[in-house]
Design a protein around this motif. Structure first.
Motif, PDB file in Angstrom:
ATOM      1  N   PHE A  25       0.779  -1.253   0.000  1.00 18.19           N
ATOM      2  CA  PHE A  25       0.000   0.000   0.000  1.00 18.19           C
ATOM      3  C   PHE A  25       0.810   1.303   0.000  1.00 18.19           C
ATOM      4  O   PHE A  25       2.005   1.294   0.100  1.00 18.19           O
ATOM      5  CB  PHE A  25      -0.894   0.066   1.241  1.00 18.19           C
ATOM      6  N   ALA A  26       0.110   2.546   0.056  1.00 21.93           N
ATOM      7  CA  ALA A  26       0.738   3.897   0.069  1.00 21.93           C
ATOM      8  C   ALA A  26      -0.171   4.966   0.617  1.00 21.93           C
ATOM      9  O   ALA A  26      -1.333   4.731   0.834  1.00 21.93           O
ATOM     10  CB  ALA A  26       1.151   4.280  -1.336  1.00 21.93           C
ATOM     11  N   VAL A  27       0.311   6.208   0.771  1.00 19.12           N
ATOM     12  CA  VAL A  27      -0.474   7.311   1.318  1.00 19.12           C
ATOM     13  C   VAL A  27      -1.598   7.703   0.358  1.00 19.12           C
ATOM     14  O   VAL A  27      -1.427   7.718  -0.844  1.00 19.12           O
ATOM     15  CB  VAL A  27       0.408   8.534   1.589  1.00 19.12           C
ATOM     16  N   ASN A  28      -2.738   8.096   0.931  1.00 19.54           N
ATOM     17  CA  ASN A  28      -3.919   8.434   0.131  1.00 19.54           C
ATOM     18  C   ASN A  28      -3.676   9.535  -0.887  1.00 19.54           C
ATOM     19  O   ASN A  28      -2.758  10.334  -0.758  1.00 19.54           O
ATOM     20  CB  ASN A  28      -5.059   8.898   1.042  1.00 19.54           C
ATOM     21  N   THR A  29      -4.564   9.607  -1.843  1.00 22.19           N
ATOM     22  CA  THR A  29      -4.511  10.717  -2.786  1.00 22.19           C
ATOM     23  C   THR A  29      -5.101  11.975  -2.136  1.00 22.19           C
ATOM     24  O   THR A  29      -4.728  13.086  -2.480  1.00 22.19           O
ATOM     25  CB  THR A  29      -5.307  10.399  -4.058  1.00 22.19           C
ATOM     26  N   TYR A  30      -6.045  11.802  -1.214  1.00 25.95           N
ATOM     27  CA  TYR A  30      -6.679  12.973  -0.603  1.00 25.95           C
ATOM     28  C   TYR A  30      -5.872  13.470   0.604  1.00 25.95           C
ATOM     29  O   TYR A  30      -5.341  12.691   1.385  1.00 25.95           O
ATOM     30  CB  TYR A  30      -8.116  12.655  -0.193  1.00 25.95           C
ATOM     31  N   ASN A  31      -5.776  14.798   0.722  1.00 28.38           N
ATOM     32  CA  ASN A  31      -5.134  15.439   1.875  1.00 28.38           C
ATOM     33  C   ASN A  31      -3.720  14.923   2.130  1.00 28.38           C
ATOM     34  O   ASN A  31      -3.275  14.852   3.283  1.00 28.38           O
ATOM     35  CB  ASN A  31      -5.981  15.263   3.142  1.00 28.38           C
ATOM     36  N   ALA A  32      -3.008  14.551   1.098  1.00 26.80           N
ATOM     37  CA  ALA A  32      -1.633  14.076   1.218  1.00 26.80           C
ATOM     38  C   ALA A  32      -0.749  14.827   0.238  1.00 26.80           C
ATOM     39  O   ALA A  32      -1.202  15.272  -0.817  1.00 26.80           O
ATOM     40  CB  ALA A  32      -1.553  12.576   0.956  1.00 26.80           C
ATOM     41  N   THR A  33       0.526  14.962   0.585  1.00 23.54           N
ATOM     42  CA  THR A  33       1.477  15.685  -0.260  1.00 23.54           C
ATOM     43  C   THR A  33       2.813  14.951  -0.271  1.00 23.54           C
ATOM     44  O   THR A  33       3.110  14.172   0.638  1.00 23.54           O
ATOM     45  CB  THR A  33       1.706  17.121   0.257  1.00 23.54           C
ATOM     46  N   PRO A  34       3.653  15.203  -1.283  1.00 21.13           N
ATOM     47  CA  PRO A  34       5.001  14.608  -1.293  1.00 21.13           C
ATOM     48  C   PRO A  34       5.798  15.050  -0.071  1.00 21.13           C
ATOM     49  O   PRO A  34       5.553  16.111   0.506  1.00 21.13           O
ATOM     50  CB  PRO A  34       5.613  15.155  -2.587  1.00 21.13           C
ATOM     51  N   ALA A  35       6.764  14.222   0.323  1.00 22.27           N
ATOM     52  CA  ALA A  35       7.559  14.500   1.526  1.00 22.27           C
ATOM     53  C   ALA A  35       9.057  14.428   1.231  1.00 22.27           C
ATOM     54  O   ALA A  35       9.785  13.643   1.857  1.00 22.27           O
ATOM     55  CB  ALA A  35       7.190  13.530   2.634  1.00 22.27           C
ATOM     56  N   PRO A  36       9.572  15.237   0.303  1.00 22.41           N
ATOM     57  CA  PRO A  36      11.008  15.188  -0.005  1.00 22.41           C
ATOM     58  C   PRO A  36      11.884  15.592   1.175  1.00 22.41           C
ATOM     59  O   PRO A  36      13.052  15.201   1.244  1.00 22.41           O
ATOM     60  CB  PRO A  36      11.151  16.171  -1.170  1.00 22.41           C
ATOM     61  N   GLU A  37      11.328  16.365   2.117  1.00 18.39           N
ATOM     62  CA  GLU A  37      12.108  16.822   3.271  1.00 18.39           C
ATOM     63  C   GLU A  37      12.291  15.749   4.335  1.00 18.39           C
ATOM     64  O   GLU A  37      13.178  15.870   5.193  1.00 18.39           O
ATOM     65  CB  GLU A  37      11.440  18.056   3.895  1.00 18.39           C
ATOM     66  N   ARG A  38      11.518  14.687   4.288  1.00 17.18           N
ATOM     67  CA  ARG A  38      11.622  13.636   5.296  1.00 17.18           C
ATOM     68  C   ARG A  38      12.675  12.615   4.849  1.00 17.18           C
ATOM     69  O   ARG A  38      12.379  11.464   4.538  1.00 17.18           O
ATOM     70  CB  ARG A  38      10.270  12.966   5.528  1.00 17.18           C
ATOM     71  N   THR A  39      13.908  13.065   4.818  1.00 11.10           N
ATOM     72  CA  THR A  39      15.002  12.259   4.279  1.00 11.10           C
ATOM     73  C   THR A  39      15.395  11.086   5.177  1.00 11.10           C
ATOM     74  O   THR A  39      16.154  10.217   4.741  1.00 11.10           O
ATOM     75  CB  THR A  39      16.232  13.146   4.041  1.00 11.10           C
ATOM     76  N   GLU A  40      14.888  11.056   6.417  1.00 12.65           N
ATOM     77  CA  GLU A  40      15.155   9.913   7.288  1.00 12.65           C
ATOM     78  C   GLU A  40      14.197   8.756   7.036  1.00 12.65           C
ATOM     79  O   GLU A  40      14.373   7.655   7.570  1.00 12.65           O
ATOM     80  CB  GLU A  40      15.072  10.339   8.760  1.00 12.65           C
ATOM     81  N   VAL A  41      13.173   8.979   6.220  1.00 11.81           N
ATOM     82  CA  VAL A  41      12.177   7.950   5.916  1.00 11.81           C
ATOM     83  C   VAL A  41      12.551   7.271   4.606  1.00 11.81           C
ATOM     84  O   VAL A  41      12.853   7.944   3.608  1.00 11.81           O
ATOM     85  CB  VAL A  41      10.769   8.560   5.817  1.00 11.81           C
ATOM     86  N   GLY A  42      12.545   5.944   4.613  1.00 12.36           N
ATOM     87  CA  GLY A  42      12.963   5.211   3.436  1.00 12.36           C
ATOM     88  C   GLY A  42      12.057   4.054   3.099  1.00 12.36           C
ATOM     89  O   GLY A  42      11.067   3.774   3.785  1.00 12.36           O
ATOM     90  N   ALA A  43      12.404   3.374   2.012  1.00 11.90           N
ATOM     91  CA  ALA A  43      11.664   2.206   1.541  1.00 11.90           C
ATOM     92  C   ALA A  43      12.510   0.954   1.753  1.00 11.90           C
ATOM     93  O   ALA A  43      13.731   0.972   1.554  1.00 11.90           O
ATOM     94  CB  ALA A  43      11.314   2.357   0.069  1.00 11.90           C
ATOM     95  N   LEU A  44      11.852  -0.116   2.147  1.00 10.43           N
ATOM     96  CA  LEU A  44      12.491  -1.423   2.253  1.00 10.43           C
ATOM     97  C   LEU A  44      12.364  -2.112   0.898  1.00 10.43           C
ATOM     98  O   LEU A  44      11.255  -2.296   0.380  1.00 10.43           O
ATOM     99  CB  LEU A  44      11.826  -2.256   3.339  1.00 10.43           C
ATOM    100  N   VAL A  45      13.491  -2.486   0.316  1.00  6.57           N
ATOM    101  CA  VAL A  45      13.548  -3.142  -0.991  1.00  6.57           C
ATOM    102  C   VAL A  45      14.034  -4.572  -0.778  1.00  6.57           C
ATOM    103  O   VAL A  45      14.918  -4.817   0.048  1.00  6.57           O
ATOM    104  CB  VAL A  45      14.499  -2.381  -1.940  1.00  6.57           C
ATOM    105  N   ALA A  46      13.447  -5.513  -1.516  1.00  3.45           N
ATOM    106  CA  ALA A  46      13.839  -6.921  -1.360  1.00  3.45           C
ATOM    107  C   ALA A  46      14.131  -7.551  -2.712  1.00  3.45           C
ATOM    108  O   ALA A  46      13.526  -7.200  -3.734  1.00  3.45           O
ATOM    109  CB  ALA A  46      12.741  -7.702  -0.655  1.00  3.45           C
ATOM    110  N   THR A  47      15.081  -8.493  -2.706  1.00  7.04           N
ATOM    111  CA  THR A  47      15.268  -9.393  -3.836  1.00  7.04           C
ATOM    112  C   THR A  47      14.976 -10.797  -3.331  1.00  7.04           C
ATOM    113  O   THR A  47      15.316 -11.139  -2.194  1.00  7.04           O
ATOM    114  CB  THR A  47      16.709  -9.338  -4.397  1.00  7.04           C
ATOM    115  N   TRP A  48      14.334 -11.605  -4.182  1.00  9.54           N
ATOM    116  CA  TRP A  48      14.006 -12.960  -3.765  1.00  9.54           C
ATOM    117  C   TRP A  48      13.767 -13.843  -4.979  1.00  9.54           C
ATOM    118  O   TRP A  48      13.699 -13.365  -6.102  1.00  9.54           O
ATOM    119  CB  TRP A  48      12.785 -12.970  -2.836  1.00  9.54           C
ATOM    120  N   ASP A  49      13.643 -15.148  -4.731  1.00  9.07           N
ATOM    121  CA  ASP A  49      13.471 -16.109  -5.816  1.00  9.07           C
ATOM    122  C   ASP A  49      12.001 -16.364  -6.091  1.00  9.07           C
ATOM    123  O   ASP A  49      11.199 -16.461  -5.170  1.00  9.07           O
ATOM    124  CB  ASP A  49      14.148 -17.436  -5.453  1.00  9.07           C
ATOM    125  N   ASN A  50      11.663 -16.477  -7.354  1.00 10.72           N
ATOM    126  CA  ASN A  50      10.279 -16.706  -7.729  1.00 10.72           C
ATOM    127  C   ASN A  50      10.155 -17.759  -8.829  1.00 10.72           C
ATOM    128  O   ASN A  50       9.156 -17.819  -9.532  1.00 10.72           O
ATOM    129  CB  ASN A  50       9.640 -15.391  -8.194  1.00 10.72           C
TER     130      ASN A  50
END
Length: 283
Positions: free
Chosen positions: A22-47
């Protein structure tokens, strides 16, 4: 920015292909480029039939740097994977576009957007609906992180900080959720979907309820709030306390359409602090 796995009426907000996302809503939400301490968890795996070579790569959850080498996220984001899973952390604003343009093997694409680390999940996870222990960290090589990104680690709360605010204080507190999750449920020709995701967004939420391990926040559009969805799991919920931004909870679950409630795991609870103590210096 929403997540689920706690009660029958809620859904975990992880964004993997092997689990929800999932992700942040389209309503009442804005980009957050200033929150540089917040990141995404990325994974590699076998399928496929050859487990020796990972053939999948994707961002799967959100999280926060709580010191120079520790990324805080949710345990449901780091458990129940194939044995050859590898985790990376990216502090890019738009992780999805970076993955789309990266070239090479899944491992090379993951390395292009993030830094590889070692995940540690709370051994008591999944616990119970009342005490879920849904918390994890990814330990990273600090020098590699510093070479790629500049950020100020999030401030963790003191023990029982939310309790100390009291009912009126909680009602008056401003809460902000940040994450990379998808958008709220949308109807289309193929049924309901959750589009978007992979871009760091933020939204203001209102206080709803508090118990021993959970902080529930309202994200009802008509009240002026936004909220979280799939892929926001593990992402931060900040509160402004005495004029300072404090990371008080992490997104775990909510309603499946991502319209009403964000259910977040309290970081000022004894269970969360006990898990975090070996990895970070607690206030």
């Amino acid at each position: 920015m929403r997540t689920a796995t706690v009660a029958a009426a809620v859904v975990a907000f992880a964004a993997v292909t092997a689990a929800p996302a999932f992700a942040v809503n389209t309503y009442n939400a804005t980009p957050a480029p200033e929150r540089t301490e917040v990141g995404a968890l990325v994974a590699t795996w076998d399928n496929d039939a050859n487990p020796a070579t990972p053939d999948r790569v994707d961002w799967v959850c959100s999280g926060t740097m709580v010191d120079r080498d520790t990324f805080l996220t949710a345990a449901h984001c780091t458990t129940d994977w194939p044995s050859n899973v590898k985790f990376y952390v990216s502090l890019l604003q738009d992780v999805q576009s970076a993955l789309d343009t990266a070239v090479g093997t899944p491992a090379q694409k993951a390395a292009a957007v993030g830094v590889q680390g070692v995940a540690h999940s709370d051994p008591a996870y999944p616990g119970t609906s009342a005490a879920p222990h849904d918390i994890a960290v990814v330990e990273l090589p600090a020098a590699q992180v510093a070479a790629r990104w500049s950020f100020t680690p999030a401030t963790l709360p003191t023990a029982g900080r939310l309790d100390a605010l009291g009912p009126q204080g909680l009602d008056d507190t401003g809460f902000t959720a940040v994450g990379y999750g998808t958008q709220e449920s949308q109807r289309g020709p193929g049924g309901q979907t959750h589009p978007g995701g992979g871009v760091r967004m933020k939204a203001t939420l209102g206080f709803n309820a508090l118990n021993n391990n959970w902080l529930r926040l309202s994200m009802i559009e008509s009240q002026g709030y936004g909220g979280v969805c799939y892929g926001d799991s593990g992402g931060p919920n900040f509160a402004t306390v005495n004029g300072k931004r404090v990371l008080v909870a992490t997104t775990i679950t909510g309603d499946a359409p991502c319209y009403a409630t964000n259910v977040a795991y309290r970081l000022d609870s004894p269970a969360a602090r006990s898990f975090l103590a070996p990895f970070v210096t607690l206030p």
